[in-house]
Write an enzyme that holds these catalytic residues in place. Sequence first.
Site, mmCIF file in Angstrom:
data_model
loop_
_atom_site.group_PDB
_atom_site.id
_atom_site.type_symbol
_atom_site.label_atom_id
_atom_site.label_comp_id
_atom_site.label_asym_id
_atom_site.label_seq_id
_atom_site.Cartn_x
_atom_site.Cartn_y
_atom_site.Cartn_z
ATOM 1 N N HIS A 72 0.767 -1.229 0.028
ATOM 2 C CA HIS A 72 -0.013 -0.141 0.284
ATOM 3 C C HIS A 72 1.005 1.046 0.076
ATOM 4 O O HIS A 72 1.776 1.340 1.002
ATOM 5 C CB HIS A 72 -0.935 -0.031 1.198
ATOM 6 N N TYR A 200 -9.222 5.683 6.419
ATOM 7 C CA TYR A 200 -9.841 6.207 7.729
ATOM 8 C C TYR A 200 -10.758 7.325 7.829
ATOM 9 O O TYR A 200 -10.598 8.275 7.137
ATOM 10 C CB TYR A 200 -8.751 6.532 8.315
ATOM 11 N N PRO A 292 -5.902 0.984 18.179
ATOM 12 C CA PRO A 292 -5.263 0.446 16.769
ATOM 13 C C PRO A 292 -5.106 1.406 15.592
ATOM 14 O O PRO A 292 -4.906 0.963 14.589
ATOM 15 C CB PRO A 292 -6.630 -0.591 16.518
ATOM 16 N N LYS A 296 -0.227 0.287 14.919
ATOM 17 C CA LYS A 296 1.146 0.220 15.543
ATOM 18 C C LYS A 296 1.425 -0.925 16.629
ATOM 19 O O LYS A 296 2.671 -1.355 16.822
ATOM 20 C CB LYS A 296 1.441 1.309 16.218
ATOM 21 N N TYR A 384 3.403 6.680 9.886
ATOM 22 C CA TYR A 384 2.544 5.653 9.598
ATOM 23 C C TYR A 384 3.310 4.469 8.782
ATOM 24 O O TYR A 384 3.180 3.302 9.319
ATOM 25 C CB TYR A 384 1.541 6.114 8.538
HETATM 26 C C1 PHB Z 1 -7.002 -4.106 10.097
HETATM 27 O O1 PHB Z 1 -6.981 -4.318 8.845
HETATM 28 O O2 PHB Z 1 -7.402 -4.793 10.916
HETATM 29 C C2 PHB Z 1 -6.592 -2.730 10.653
HETATM 30 C C3 PHB Z 1 -5.643 -1.984 9.845
HETATM 31 C C4 PHB Z 1 -5.342 -0.519 10.071
HETATM 32 C C5 PHB Z 1 -5.524 -0.196 11.174
HETATM 33 C C6 PHB Z 1 -6.152 -1.091 12.392
HETATM 34 C C7 PHB Z 1 -6.644 -2.228 12.042
HETATM 35 O O3 PHB Z 1 -5.007 1.047 11.713
#
Ligand code: PHB
Length: 389
Positions: A72, A200, A292, A296, A384
């Site tokens: 990504h 997000y 989450p 991280k 990130y």
């Molecule tokens: C996930 O794919 O479960 C996931 C991805 C990014 C995040 C949190 C969880 O920031």
Amino acid sequence: MRSQVVIIGGGPSGLLLGQLLHRKGIEAVVLERKTRDYVLARIRAGILESGMVGLLREAGVADRLDRECFRHDGTLIADGAEMFHVDFKDLIGKSVILYGQTEVTRDLYDAREAAGATTIFNVEDVVIEGADTDAPHVTFTEHGQARRIDCDYIAGCDGFHGVSRQTIPACVRTEYEKVYPFGWLGILSETPPVNDELIYANSERGFALCSMRNASLSRYYIQCSLSDSVEDWSDAAFWDELKRRIPEEAAEILVTGPSIEKSIAPLRSFVTEPMRWGRLFLCGDAAHIVPPTGAKGLNTAASDIHYLYEGLVQVYEAGDREGIDRYSERALSRVWKAERFSWWMTTLLHRFPDMSAFDLRIQKADIAFLRENRDAQKVMATNYVGLPY
Ligand code: PHB
Ligand code: APR
């Protein structure tokens, strides 16, 4: 029984350390409270920093990842109806890897078994003795029988609820904690992801995240109340709420289907200091938790493992204790930066129940600044994709 290192906990931290040490000829027994199947049933985030991928490669467990992972190069951030792209590749020339934590753990177990390394499952009553002496040992019960392993060092990789952190006397430990007033309701569904990259989303109804595992398996989350339970959320109610929280252009093409997993996780930031007591070293969730947002958790566990692994190799290969003596300081320096970033992303994107009109304006300004300012995007991208070890 004797082993150079005893690793308590067969989650990703313990298994990664075990595999790295094994490749250097340093023997390490892993003690796990549950079974392999139980550990592999846990669903966790799926974004890997390049540092973590490098460690998996060094541990010799990246073959399947190399075949099946997705790169990504950026992520989408939505604020209400508006959406913008943070292009990591363009901003800083780096990317992240999408590969589920469950798959990482499975690969590590497979490698451990292939190497013939010892893992003892279903252990009970694990007690760490003499960690502040030169001759530590670990006792436990296996199938009702008392056992003891003498060792040089102990890696406490037993997660947030393990025994390792509690072994460090309370007068030595300082704990820092922030509990967030909401949770994440997550579902896994056998549907194609709504977008190639993650979305997000901050919306007036709360946060939402569109993620995935592969081309036909999606992972979605919505911010929920801590008093909600999974039974309160039918699949239809989940999809309806998700669609309301993401921009229309995404909601319109979202493919819905039955959930194959549904769970609620609370959000917490937590750090204990120091991460070392004598010959006991805390790694991963045993020492710190992040919310989450930003994925991280596993990546920060991986950097701990990197520092501890280097320190142990330095001791066993050169008799030099510098690395283990500085383990706590090195690990914590990076941990706190990941804590800051996860806290920032969480604060930027969630609706807190007590937010005033002023707080909402500040949050909006923060997102607008990120949208408009390339330097702000570079800061986000740098964090990130993962800070250097
Ligand atoms: C996930 O794919 O479960 C996931 C991805 C990014 C995040 C949190 C969880 O920031
Ligand atoms: N004895 C032996 N094993 C134990 C004990 C104990 N007393 N207590 C806990 N364990 C085991 C758990 O069953 C679990 O398998 O330790 C393991 C810890 O694994 P995780 O909780 O997954 O923690 P860690 O390996 O540090 O992984 C880092 O990254 O994304 C984050 O939180 C996420 O799991 C994740 C983490």
